[in-house]
Design a protein around this motif. Structure first.
Motif, PDB file in Angstrom:
ATOM      1  N   LYS A  33      18.031  33.365 -10.442  1.00 59.06           N
ATOM      2  CA  LYS A  33      16.718  33.160 -10.830  1.00 59.06           C
ATOM      3  C   LYS A  33      16.804  33.449 -12.387  1.00 59.06           C
ATOM      4  O   LYS A  33      17.272  34.415 -12.976  1.00 59.06           O
ATOM      5  CB  LYS A  33      15.568  33.776 -10.274  1.00 59.06           C
ATOM      6  CG  LYS A  33      14.181  33.679 -10.630  1.00 59.06           C
ATOM      7  CD  LYS A  33      13.224  34.534  -9.974  1.00 59.06           C
ATOM      8  CE  LYS A  33      11.899  34.218 -10.733  1.00 59.06           C
ATOM      9  NZ  LYS A  33      11.155  35.535 -11.085  1.00 59.06           N
ATOM     10  N   THR A  34      16.209  32.686 -13.363  1.00 55.91           N
ATOM     11  CA  THR A  34      16.166  32.670 -14.694  1.00 55.91           C
ATOM     12  C   THR A  34      14.657  32.982 -15.025  1.00 55.91           C
ATOM     13  O   THR A  34      13.768  32.490 -14.824  1.00 55.91           O
ATOM     14  CB  THR A  34      16.446  31.631 -15.517  1.00 55.91           C
ATOM     15  OG1 THR A  34      17.836  31.258 -15.117  1.00 55.91           O
ATOM     16  CG2 THR A  34      16.779  31.740 -17.009  1.00 55.91           C
ATOM     17  N   SER A  35      14.547  34.129 -15.761  1.00 57.51           N
ATOM     18  CA  SER A  35      13.261  34.489 -16.647  1.00 57.51           C
ATOM     19  C   SER A  35      13.428  34.852 -17.907  1.00 57.51           C
ATOM     20  O   SER A  35      14.449  34.997 -18.370  1.00 57.51           O
ATOM     21  CB  SER A  35      12.805  35.758 -15.788  1.00 57.51           C
ATOM     22  OG  SER A  35      12.858  35.949 -14.525  1.00 57.51           O
TER      23      SER A  35
END
Length: 100
Positions: free
Chosen positions: A35-37
């Motif tokens: 997951k990219t934040s």
């Protein structure tokens, strides 16, 4: 101190890549478990950090564009020996900035 923040994030499983074209803004893509934040990195010597209000105080520069806030703070402003690193959800930081 930015390096300490990045190292702290790596120790809890994040891979950080600086976003290009952001000028002096310390904004990174933070990848963990696929997951990219988006994360904003802040540094402080006195345990206070800030974001610039924009649009008449209705928004916060950089803070309104991220999901996480990564803060590195020295243990003693006059004679720093250690850096503490904190990771906050940006929603919580926005709530507190808006309340102040």
């Amino acid at each position: 101190m930015v390096g300490a923040a990045i190292e702290g994030a790596k120790r809890i499983g994040y891979d950080l890549k600086r976003q290009p074209g952001r000028g002096l803004s310390n904004t990174y893509d933070a990848i963990k478990d696929g997951k990219t934040s988006t994360v904003s990195v802040r540094t402080t010597r006195d345990r206070w950090f800030a974001y610039q209000p924009v649009e008449g105080g209705t928004r916060w520069k950089t803070l309104d564009e991220v999901e996480l806030v990564l803060v590195s703070a020295v243990d003693d402003p006059a004679d720093p020996r250690n850096v503490d690193v904190y990771l906050f959800p940006a929603d919580e930081v926005r709530k507190r900035f808006d309340a102040s």
